[in-house]
Scaffold this motif. Structure first.
Motif, mmCIF file in Angstrom:
data_model
loop_
_atom_site.group_PDB
_atom_site.id
_atom_site.type_symbol
_atom_site.label_atom_id
_atom_site.label_comp_id
_atom_site.label_asym_id
_atom_site.label_seq_id
_atom_site.Cartn_x
_atom_site.Cartn_y
_atom_site.Cartn_z
ATOM 1 N N ASN A 58 -19.192 32.359 -7.999
ATOM 2 C CA ASN A 58 -18.431 31.388 -8.792
ATOM 3 C C ASN A 58 -19.388 30.279 -9.187
ATOM 4 O O ASN A 58 -19.696 29.388 -8.392
ATOM 5 N N ASN A 59 -19.880 30.340 -10.427
ATOM 6 C CA ASN A 59 -21.011 29.505 -10.835
ATOM 7 C C ASN A 59 -20.667 28.477 -11.915
ATOM 8 O O ASN A 59 -21.336 27.442 -12.009
ATOM 9 N N ALA A 60 -19.654 28.730 -12.738
ATOM 10 C CA ALA A 60 -19.395 27.835 -13.880
ATOM 11 C C ALA A 60 -19.197 26.400 -13.397
ATOM 12 O O ALA A 60 -18.535 26.151 -12.392
ATOM 13 N N GLY A 61 -19.809 25.477 -14.118
ATOM 14 C CA GLY A 61 -19.641 24.070 -13.747
ATOM 15 C C GLY A 61 -19.989 23.184 -14.930
ATOM 16 O O GLY A 61 -20.811 23.564 -15.771
ATOM 17 N N VAL A 62 -19.357 22.021 -15.007
ATOM 18 C CA VAL A 62 -19.656 21.058 -16.077
ATOM 19 C C VAL A 62 -19.892 19.681 -15.470
ATOM 20 O O VAL A 62 -19.355 19.350 -14.418
ATOM 21 N N GLU A 63 -20.711 18.892 -16.167
ATOM 22 C CA GLU A 63 -21.030 17.534 -15.732
ATOM 23 C C GLU A 63 -20.250 16.522 -16.564
ATOM 24 O O GLU A 63 -19.806 16.830 -17.676
ATOM 25 N N GLN A 64 -20.120 15.341 -16.033
ATOM 26 C CA GLN A 64 -19.485 14.254 -16.765
ATOM 27 C C GLN A 64 -20.124 12.977 -16.258
ATOM 28 O O GLN A 64 -20.408 12.844 -15.070
ATOM 29 N N PRO A 157 -27.421 23.586 -4.796
ATOM 30 C CA PRO A 157 -28.698 23.376 -5.491
ATOM 31 C C PRO A 157 -29.033 21.896 -5.601
ATOM 32 O O PRO A 157 -28.148 21.050 -5.791
ATOM 33 N N ALA A 158 -30.327 21.602 -5.487
ATOM 34 C CA ALA A 158 -30.867 20.300 -5.901
ATOM 35 C C ALA A 158 -31.090 20.448 -7.412
ATOM 36 O O ALA A 158 -30.751 21.489 -7.978
ATOM 37 N N PRO A 159 -31.660 19.445 -8.101
ATOM 38 C CA PRO A 159 -31.827 19.627 -9.545
ATOM 39 C C PRO A 159 -32.575 20.918 -9.927
ATOM 40 O O PRO A 159 -33.603 21.251 -9.357
ATOM 41 N N VAL A 160 -31.979 21.643 -10.872
ATOM 42 C CA VAL A 160 -32.542 22.888 -11.406
ATOM 43 C C VAL A 160 -32.648 22.708 -12.917
ATOM 44 O O VAL A 160 -31.728 22.141 -13.534
ATOM 45 N N ALA A 161 -33.733 23.169 -13.512
ATOM 46 C CA ALA A 161 -33.921 22.996 -14.959
ATOM 47 C C ALA A 161 -32.853 23.778 -15.720
ATOM 48 O O ALA A 161 -32.886 25.001 -15.753
ATOM 49 N N SER A 162 -31.879 23.073 -16.269
ATOM 50 C CA SER A 162 -30.826 23.714 -17.069
ATOM 51 C C SER A 162 -30.341 22.700 -18.101
ATOM 52 O O SER A 162 -30.805 21.563 -18.148
ATOM 53 N N ARG A 163 -29.350 23.117 -18.886
ATOM 54 C CA ARG A 163 -28.833 22.236 -19.945
ATOM 55 C C ARG A 163 -27.664 21.389 -19.453
ATOM 56 O O ARG A 163 -27.018 20.711 -20.241
ATOM 57 N N ILE A 164 -27.383 21.415 -18.172
ATOM 58 C CA ILE A 164 -26.117 20.842 -17.711
ATOM 59 C C ILE A 164 -25.981 19.352 -18.061
ATOM 60 O O ILE A 164 -24.898 18.908 -18.433
ATOM 61 N N PHE A 165 -27.094 18.599 -17.984
ATOM 62 C CA PHE A 165 -26.976 17.167 -18.311
ATOM 63 C C PHE A 165 -27.030 16.931 -19.815
ATOM 64 O O PHE A 165 -26.354 16.050 -20.333
ATOM 65 N N ALA A 166 -27.831 17.741 -20.509
ATOM 66 C CA ALA A 166 -27.870 17.606 -21.965
ATOM 67 C C ALA A 166 -26.475 17.865 -22.540
ATOM 68 O O ALA A 166 -26.059 17.249 -23.523
ATOM 69 N N VAL A 182 -28.072 7.057 -18.004
ATOM 70 C CA VAL A 182 -28.041 8.036 -16.910
ATOM 71 C C VAL A 182 -28.298 9.430 -17.481
ATOM 72 O O VAL A 182 -29.059 10.220 -16.926
ATOM 73 N N GLN A 183 -27.689 9.729 -18.634
ATOM 74 C CA GLN A 183 -27.886 11.063 -19.227
ATOM 75 C C GLN A 183 -29.355 11.281 -19.582
ATOM 76 O O GLN A 183 -29.924 12.332 -19.285
ATOM 77 N N ARG A 184 -29.991 10.262 -20.184
ATOM 78 C CA ARG A 184 -31.418 10.387 -20.543
ATOM 79 C C ARG A 184 -32.261 10.612 -19.290
ATOM 80 O O ARG A 184 -33.116 11.487 -19.238
ATOM 81 N N MET A 185 -31.963 9.812 -18.244
ATOM 82 C CA MET A 185 -32.735 9.883 -17.007
ATOM 83 C C MET A 185 -32.583 11.274 -16.365
ATOM 84 O O MET A 185 -33.560 11.905 -15.980
ATOM 85 N N MET A 186 -31.336 11.782 -16.313
ATOM 86 C CA MET A 186 -31.090 13.067 -15.651
ATOM 87 C C MET A 186 -31.643 14.226 -16.478
ATOM 88 O O MET A 186 -32.179 15.181 -15.932
ATOM 89 N N THR A 187 -31.531 14.137 -17.821
ATOM 90 C CA THR A 187 -32.059 15.197 -18.682
ATOM 91 C C THR A 187 -33.578 15.278 -18.496
ATOM 92 O O THR A 187 -34.154 16.358 -18.395
ATOM 93 N N GLU A 188 -34.216 14.102 -18.405
ATOM 94 C CA GLU A 188 -35.673 14.031 -18.187
ATOM 95 C C GLU A 188 -36.024 14.625 -16.817
ATOM 96 O O GLU A 188 -36.939 15.435 -16.686
ATOM 97 N N GLN A 194 -36.449 22.273 -10.417
ATOM 98 C CA GLN A 194 -36.722 23.640 -9.936
ATOM 99 C C GLN A 194 -36.459 24.673 -11.038
ATOM 100 O O GLN A 194 -35.455 24.586 -11.767
ATOM 101 N N ASP A 195 -37.338 25.640 -11.134
ATOM 102 C CA ASP A 195 -37.195 26.719 -12.110
ATOM 103 C C ASP A 195 -35.961 27.568 -11.747
ATOM 104 O O ASP A 195 -35.787 27.927 -10.581
ATOM 105 N N PRO A 196 -35.091 27.870 -12.726
ATOM 106 C CA PRO A 196 -33.863 28.619 -12.416
ATOM 107 C C PRO A 196 -34.130 29.976 -11.758
ATOM 108 O O PRO A 196 -33.368 30.387 -10.880
ATOM 109 N N ASP A 197 -35.206 30.663 -12.158
ATOM 110 C CA ASP A 197 -35.505 31.962 -11.532
ATOM 111 C C ASP A 197 -35.879 31.775 -10.063
ATOM 112 O O ASP A 197 -35.481 32.571 -9.206
ATOM 113 N N ALA A 198 -36.650 30.710 -9.792
ATOM 114 C CA ALA A 198 -37.040 30.438 -8.397
ATOM 115 C C ALA A 198 -35.784 30.096 -7.583
ATOM 116 O O ALA A 198 -35.615 30.555 -6.443
#
Ligand SMILES: NC(=O)c1ccc[n+]([C@@H]2O[C@H](COP(=O)([O-])OP(=O)(O)OC[C@H]3O[C@@H](n4cnc5c(N)ncnc54)[C@H](O)[C@@H]3O)[C@@H](O)[C@H]2O)c1
Length: 245
Positions: A58-64, A157-166, A182-188, A194-198
């Motif tokens: 169960n992976n789907a998730g959204v940020e706000q 997970p700790a931060p993983v490189a994905s589009r979730i904050f963008a 906050v969005q700019r900081m988190m997207t950066e 962490q690489d998603p494959d790793a």
């Protein structure tokens, strides 16, 4: 494994499935809206038509992003329906079929390191991930009590490189600048995360080894757990400055 990838974004799921198929795996893409119990049930039916499901993620998730008191009712409900009800719907549609199949199976619910730590301006997300962790711990106890051989795990997970904050929804009805910052900081931050494959490899390694708390970034995850545990034992209030528990 034969893989069914389900997402509200069917094109994205189809392109991942095509990549897996090109590598010689068997993979299918399906549309699902995890907020809708009927849609998740349809997914369960079509997945089981292809064989017995051994692992549900169960992976789907959204940020706000925004202060809690400036969060609209609609935005709160969206985060809750995807992040929490989505996991519940997955369990309600897949676990009874796993029980009926009789063999062992696994359910991995993707929470977040935000389930054991906090950050300002993400209250609905953080609350939803605490709920996913509580729900997952309870599910493990329920299955053990009922005597079903289904292994459950919570992925943190700790931060993983994905589009979730963008892609995050900014719902600061008042202080939009603070939310944008906050969005700019988190997207950066996610750019060098962490690489998603790793992360996926670690999730599989720890999950198949039987860990209940799966920490894709093990060092950071264990540090956050220690900080949270020690803060609770000291009965210390959370601090926005440290944002770590
Ligand atoms: N990236 C991180 O830093 C991080 C950290 C901790 C936890 N997580 C969690 O990991 C999981 C995956 O997130 P990600 O970072 O890969 O982000 P992502 O945005 O790349 O993936 C989330 C996926 O969920 C899908 N989705 C959204 N609403 C849906 C719905 N109603 N029905 C079905 N699918 C829907 C999106 O289309 C997207 O493909 C999430 O639960 C997230 O909260 C991510």
């Amino acid at each position: 494994m034969r893989v069914v990838l389900a997402d509200i974004d069917l094109d994205a799921a189809a392109s991942v499935a095509a990549g897996l198929t090109a590598d010689g795996a068997e993979a299918w893409a399906e549309h699902v809206d995890v907020r809708d119990p009927v849609s998740v049930d349809d997914l369960a039916r079509s997945a089981w038509a292809r064989g017995s499901v051994a692992l549900l993620v169960n992976n789907a998730g959204v940020e706000q992003i925004g202060y809690l008191w400036e969060t609209s009712e609609e935005s709160w409900r969206r985060v809750w329906e995807v992040n929490v009800s989505g996991v519940f719907h997955g369990i309600r549609s897949f676990v009874p079929r796993m029980i009926a199949a009789g063999g062992g199976a696994r359910v991995w619910n993707v929470a977040s390191i935000g389930a054991i730590s906090g950050m300002p301006m993400q209250a609905s997300y953080i609350a939803s991930k605490h709920a996913v962790l509580g729900l997952t711990e309870s599910l493990r106890m329920d299955l053990a009590q009922a005597g079903h051989p289904i292994e459950v795990a919570a992925v943190l997970p700790a931060p993983v490189a994905s589009r979730i904050f963008a892609d995050a929804e900014l719902t600061a009805e008042g202080d939009i600048e603070a939310a944008q910052q906050v969005q700019r900081m988190m997207t950066e931050l996610l750019r060098s995360a962490q690489d998603p494959d790793a992360a996926a490899r670690e999730i599989f390694r720890q999950g198949t080894a039987g860990e209940f708390y799966i920490l894709p970034d093990e060092a950071l995850g264990e540090e956050r757990m220690r900080v949270r545990a020690e803060r609770l034992l000291r009965r210390e209030a959370p601090s926005a400055a440290r944002s770590a528990g």
